[in-house]
Design a protein around this motif. Sequence first.
Motif, PDB file in Angstrom:
ATOM      1  N   MET A 125      99.035  -2.953  68.501  1.00 46.77           N
ATOM      2  CA  MET A 125      99.739  -2.648  69.635  1.00 46.77           C
ATOM      3  C   MET A 125      98.864  -1.705  70.689  1.00 46.77           C
ATOM      4  SD  MET A 125     103.528  -1.938  67.992  1.00 46.77           S
ATOM      5  CE  MET A 125     104.319  -1.356  69.404  1.00 46.77           C
ATOM      6  N   GLY A 126      97.758  -1.416  70.436  1.00 43.94           N
ATOM      7  CA  GLY A 126      96.930  -0.615  71.128  1.00 43.94           C
ATOM      8  C   GLY A 126      96.749   0.936  70.427  1.00 43.94           C
ATOM      9  N   LEU A 127      95.919   1.561  71.332  1.00 43.26           N
ATOM     10  CA  LEU A 127      95.674   3.133  70.504  1.00 43.26           C
ATOM     11  C   LEU A 127      96.563   4.313  70.770  1.00 43.26           C
ATOM     12  CD1 LEU A 127      91.984   2.779  71.218  1.00 43.26           C
ATOM     13  CD2 LEU A 127      93.039   2.493  68.802  1.00 43.26           C
ATOM     14  N   ASN A 128      97.675   4.021  71.768  1.00 39.06           N
ATOM     15  CA  ASN A 128      98.446   5.049  72.164  1.00 39.06           C
ATOM     16  C   ASN A 128      99.608   5.093  71.106  1.00 39.06           C
ATOM     17  OD1 ASN A 128      99.463   7.206  73.714  1.00 39.06           O
ATOM     18  ND2 ASN A 128     100.669   5.893  75.005  1.00 39.06           N
ATOM     19  N   LEU A 129      99.316   5.652  70.123  1.00 34.17           N
ATOM     20  CA  LEU A 129     100.238   5.698  68.826  1.00 34.17           C
ATOM     21  C   LEU A 129     101.406   6.488  69.229  1.00 34.17           C
ATOM     22  CD1 LEU A 129      97.939   5.242  65.793  1.00 34.17           C
ATOM     23  CD2 LEU A 129      98.935   3.705  67.060  1.00 34.17           C
ATOM     24  N   PRO A 130     102.653   6.770  68.570  1.00 33.23           N
ATOM     25  CA  PRO A 130     103.871   7.763  68.803  1.00 33.23           C
ATOM     26  C   PRO A 130     103.148   8.887  67.998  1.00 33.23           C
ATOM     27  CG  PRO A 130     104.182   6.107  67.266  1.00 33.23           C
ATOM     28  CD  PRO A 130     103.207   5.327  67.823  1.00 33.23           C
ATOM     29  N   MET A 131     103.586  10.004  68.757  1.00 29.98           N
ATOM     30  CA  MET A 131     103.250  11.402  68.089  1.00 29.98           C
ATOM     31  C   MET A 131     103.927  11.533  66.805  1.00 29.98           C
ATOM     32  SD  MET A 131     101.048  12.515  70.296  1.00 29.98           S
ATOM     33  CE  MET A 131     100.701  14.088  70.054  1.00 29.98           C
ATOM     34  N   GLN A 132     103.298  12.090  65.776  1.00 25.30           N
ATOM     35  CA  GLN A 132     103.901  12.231  64.644  1.00 25.30           C
ATOM     36  C   GLN A 132     103.795  13.590  64.139  1.00 25.30           C
ATOM     37  OE1 GLN A 132     104.809   9.923  62.444  1.00 25.30           O
ATOM     38  NE2 GLN A 132     103.770   7.970  63.207  1.00 25.30           N
ATOM     39  N   ARG A 133     104.650  14.129  63.103  1.00 30.51           N
ATOM     40  CA  ARG A 133     104.659  15.514  62.664  1.00 30.51           C
ATOM     41  C   ARG A 133     104.469  15.456  61.196  1.00 30.51           C
ATOM     42  NH1 ARG A 133     106.098  20.149  64.610  1.00 30.51           N
ATOM     43  NH2 ARG A 133     106.915  19.226  66.374  1.00 30.51           N
ATOM     44  N   ALA A 134     103.245  15.863  60.755  1.00 34.57           N
ATOM     45  CA  ALA A 134     102.879  15.840  59.534  1.00 34.57           C
ATOM     46  C   ALA A 134     103.750  16.600  58.624  1.00 34.57           C
ATOM     47  CB  ALA A 134     101.624  15.957  59.342  1.00 34.57           C
ATOM     48  N   GLN A 135     104.416  16.141  57.696  1.00 38.08           N
ATOM     49  CA  GLN A 135     105.220  17.049  56.862  1.00 38.08           C
ATOM     50  C   GLN A 135     104.622  17.718  55.686  1.00 38.08           C
ATOM     51  OE1 GLN A 135     108.815  14.413  55.681  1.00 38.08           O
ATOM     52  NE2 GLN A 135     109.365  14.556  57.985  1.00 38.08           N
ATOM     53  N   VAL A 136     103.680  16.919  55.156  1.00 39.02           N
ATOM     54  CA  VAL A 136     102.790  17.435  53.989  1.00 39.02           C
ATOM     55  C   VAL A 136     101.138  17.061  54.504  1.00 39.02           C
ATOM     56  CG1 VAL A 136     102.353  17.250  51.787  1.00 39.02           C
ATOM     57  CG2 VAL A 136     104.468  16.869  52.395  1.00 39.02           C
ATOM     58  N   VAL A 137     100.748  18.007  54.633  1.00 36.30           N
ATOM     59  CA  VAL A 137      99.151  18.196  54.774  1.00 36.30           C
ATOM     60  C   VAL A 137      98.398  19.153  53.690  1.00 36.30           C
ATOM     61  CG1 VAL A 137      97.257  18.546  56.237  1.00 36.30           C
ATOM     62  CG2 VAL A 137      99.342  17.395  57.217  1.00 36.30           C
ATOM     63  N   GLU A 138      97.584  18.601  52.884  1.00 37.69           N
ATOM     64  CA  GLU A 138      96.983  19.594  51.972  1.00 37.69           C
ATOM     65  C   GLU A 138      95.649  19.538  52.327  1.00 37.69           C
ATOM     66  OE1 GLU A 138      97.306  17.929  48.109  1.00 37.69           O
ATOM     67  OE2 GLU A 138      99.429  17.774  48.089  1.00 37.69           O
ATOM     68  N   ALA A 139      95.223  20.789  52.655  1.00 33.52           N
ATOM     69  CA  ALA A 139      93.928  21.176  52.865  1.00 33.52           C
ATOM     70  C   ALA A 139      93.152  22.363  52.110  1.00 33.52           C
ATOM     71  CB  ALA A 139      93.813  21.533  54.382  1.00 33.52           C
ATOM     72  N   SER A 140      91.868  22.030  51.440  1.00 36.90           N
ATOM     73  CA  SER A 140      91.350  23.135  50.745  1.00 36.90           C
ATOM     74  C   SER A 140      90.072  23.259  50.951  1.00 36.90           C
ATOM     75  CB  SER A 140      91.620  22.721  49.154  1.00 36.90           C
ATOM     76  OG  SER A 140      90.960  21.453  49.002  1.00 36.90           O
ATOM     77  N   SER A 141      89.447  24.521  51.043  1.00 36.16           N
ATOM     78  CA  SER A 141      87.896  24.424  51.126  1.00 36.16           C
ATOM     79  C   SER A 141      87.151  25.243  49.812  1.00 36.16           C
ATOM     80  CB  SER A 141      87.623  25.317  52.319  1.00 36.16           C
ATOM     81  OG  SER A 141      88.281  26.814  52.309  1.00 36.16           O
ATOM     82  N   GLU A 142      85.959  24.622  49.705  1.00 35.19           N
ATOM     83  CA  GLU A 142      84.942  25.319  48.658  1.00 35.19           C
ATOM     84  C   GLU A 142      83.739  25.501  49.275  1.00 35.19           C
ATOM     85  OE1 GLU A 142      83.455  23.817  44.050  1.00 35.19           O
ATOM     86  OE2 GLU A 142      84.581  22.411  45.573  1.00 35.19           O
ATOM     87  N   TRP A 143      83.317  26.916  48.966  1.00 35.86           N
ATOM     88  CA  TRP A 143      81.756  26.992  49.042  1.00 35.86           C
ATOM     89  C   TRP A 143      80.955  26.285  48.109  1.00 35.86           C
ATOM     90  CZ3 TRP A 143      79.548  29.525  53.193  1.00 35.86           C
ATOM     91  CH2 TRP A 143      80.223  30.222  54.071  1.00 35.86           C
ATOM     92  N   LEU A 144      79.855  25.523  48.336  1.00 34.97           N
ATOM     93  CA  LEU A 144      79.075  24.856  47.518  1.00 34.97           C
ATOM     94  C   LEU A 144      77.738  25.619  47.421  1.00 34.97           C
ATOM     95  CD1 LEU A 144      79.541  20.967  48.763  1.00 34.97           C
ATOM     96  CD2 LEU A 144      80.909  22.247  46.970  1.00 34.97           C
ATOM     97  N   THR A 145      77.098  25.884  48.198  1.00 38.48           N
ATOM     98  CA  THR A 145      75.981  26.724  48.265  1.00 38.48           C
ATOM     99  C   THR A 145      76.089  27.926  49.579  1.00 38.48           C
ATOM    100  OG1 THR A 145      74.708  25.702  50.084  1.00 38.48           O
ATOM    101  CG2 THR A 145      74.870  24.712  47.831  1.00 38.48           C
ATOM    102  N   ARG A 146      75.073  28.826  49.546  1.00 36.75           N
ATOM    103  CA  ARG A 146      75.446  29.748  50.521  1.00 36.75           C
ATOM    104  C   ARG A 146      75.594  29.244  51.881  1.00 36.75           C
ATOM    105  NH1 ARG A 146      73.910  34.727  49.328  1.00 36.75           N
ATOM    106  NH2 ARG A 146      72.777  35.113  47.551  1.00 36.75           N
TER     107      ARG A 146
END
Length: 850
Positions: free
Chosen positions: A749-770
């Motif tokens: 339908m093209g790239l103008n997708l309806p706006m969404q509200r993410a209810q669950v977003v998991e995000a985590s970070s980890e230092w691998l090296t300096r």
Amino acid sequence: MPILRDRDDIKNVRMPLDKGWSLARLPAGFCADPNDLKMSSFEWRDAVVPGTVAMSVHADIDLPGAYDTDDWWYRLTFAAPPYAPNSRLVLCMDGLATLAEVWLNGAPVLSSQNMFIGHRIDVSHLLLAQNQLIISFRSISHAAKVTRSRPRWKTSLVDVQNLRWFRTTLLGRIPGWTPPIEPVGPWAAIGLEIAAAISVDSVSIQSHVLAGNGRFIICAIVNLPALSRLGQARLILDNNTYPLDCTQTAITTVSGDLTIPAVPVWWPHTHGAATLLAWSLEIDVDGVSYTLQRGKIGFKQIRADQSDSGVRFFVNDLPVFCRGACWITNDFISLRGDPGKLREKLFLAKTAGLNMLRVSGTSAYESDEFYSLCDELGILVWQDFMFANMDYPVADAAFRANIEAEVHYQLGRLSQHVCVAVYCGGSEIQQQASMLGLACEQWESEFFDSTLEQFCSASHANVPYFPSSPFGGALPFHVGAGIAHYYGVGAYKRPIADVKSARVKFAAECLGFANVPDPETMDLMLNGKTPPPHHPRWKSRAPRDNGAGWDFDDIRDHYLQSLFGLDPIALRSQNLERYYAISRVVSGEVMQRVFSEWRNPVNHCGGALVWFFADLWPGAGWGIVDSTGRPKAAYWFLKRAWAQQALRFTDEGLDGLNIHLINERNIPLDAAVEFDLLREGRSISASSKTTVHVPAQSSITIQADALLGHFADSNWAYRFGPPKHDVITARLIRDADGTILSEDFFFPMGLNLPMQRAQVVEASSEWLTRYTVAVTLLSDVFLQSVNIDCRGFSPDDNYFHLAPNQKKRIIFTATDVSTRKFRVIFGALNTLETIDIRAVMHEELFDGQS
């Protein structure tokens, strides 16, 4: 073999003359020589050498330089270095732009009219304990006023038609897409070389693969003291020794045409290892062995197969899809730039999956470092000679001698580099004339069609040659035959489906878009303020064709409306931030889709090079990398389209979607393909999974309908009702460990997708090296064109789509090694929220780590 008394290295010591220069600006023709200079009163200022006038005097890149208008005088006082009595002293000047005269201690030593030729001048008889070196760069504008024969046609590329007589770069002289700053001055290195009594004055080499063996051709001119005797000579290649022929007459030469059995071959990095072998030259003089250390050389076989079905380059008998970009310069002001930055840019190119760069005829021949890095990194080079768009006066005897000297000088440099894959007479010379309606005899040229090819064949055998780019077909600019410049999708606003019918065989240029940089680079344009699209500074940097009533911002806006269904004028009036966010993505989406078509196994395209790799200054230039070296959104889309192992969609209309699986590695690929139809970014309306086997260095195609096993109108071609899905995703997953190798997305339908509200977003970070941090993202809703803002760190992916419930791991590398804090903000085109992640490194985790 005679008994040798000793061993020594041949080392010509070069003292750089790069400190203490001063510069003065004079009216054209005001001083004829240094004697006139002494009688005149004017201001001298410190000068950067090597460098252009602009490096010494230019403060604002937006103001025209007008350096062609006046004469520029450089002077230097220097002390002679210590040297042995029998040494030769050689003044080396690697590039003078452009009409230059040189005096040493008042004596004229050089007059040069070509910025593309280096000079070596024996000044042993002129050197004193204290010396003065003076260089005058004469006004090209003044010289261009001399009445000369008229060209057969006029070019629209530049305003001054007489530029065709001058061997200088067109950069800075092309209205519309280069900063208006003409390169003038000693743009390449200047030094004083102390040549020992026994020295090698020049070495020319060629290497290639012939009938499965390596062929190495060498010819060296050796300088010997009077009464000295040259004994034997040897080539040392990868610790193997090969005898050479010696001739001692008026000129002493060492030469050989050697066969190297079972030589390891060099590959572009997408298809194998870029193998280089160390080599050196040994000569015996008067019972002493001398060694000349030279560097590394590679061996490859390359040919260009041309037929009605396509133009395909074969490297070591393997067909290679060449993808990449046109390279203009590492740094616009200096034309050379910092070697460290050059390595960073070329490594960035390799990381994107690019395997060919074209040095365009509108720019300048690149540095030795550039070609050596391409050798090392496995990047093929399409090398134009520096001719573009003009009717060059090749019948004029003086001009002809000048360009032939240039060609021989450059071939002597370039033939040493295995990366050079194509020689081309220049850019758009035939096209310019033919587009004006002239008959073929008006745009064909003996020099470009025949003589230049003969020079290339003699100096660098078995490298393909084309008289011009574009080339081939009834008219040279027809895109369906030979070498094309394809801007159907792009400047001519053709739909993406035009790529199927255009039948492009090889595009040496394509897809010029005004690619919007990231906010961090846009901040450089107005001291941290976001420039609106109508701001004079923004518009002055938007590329355009000279004299056209539109620019490439307009082209990008056309595809924004086509792909997103939004009015770009209304969008930027109401929401400037979103206008820029979508604009960044538009050109990347278009380029990715075009390359998906060209890499389609049933397509006969042999390769394509985007116009171009890096911007010349901050703004929405043609580059896929901005002027600071930061990748734009288009870079990341192309990185996925250019991958060595890739999955790509193509829209086949009423036949639905095809899924193309590409494996350029030299081992088979056993994998799984997962195919999902998503509704409203969350639920799956249909799904399928299958295993696949893709042979080594091969491609296969699967019909999406065959995967599903039933009709779903996946690409919404039949339109029997509203679509039941708005996003389609396919993933290529390696069987061995479940790694997602590649994925692609289709939006019926093209790239103008309806706006969404993410209810669950998991995000985590980890230092691998300096210096590296890993971030993992997981969302319950489809995220469109996830963009990353992470100052001080560089991610390994960006502007990616994220399917729901699929983990995405991104590795960040610090660009500032002193940083200990990490912050990244993720945004997406179809969500209102952003995701903010922060982490502080704990030093104790990496104690003892360097």
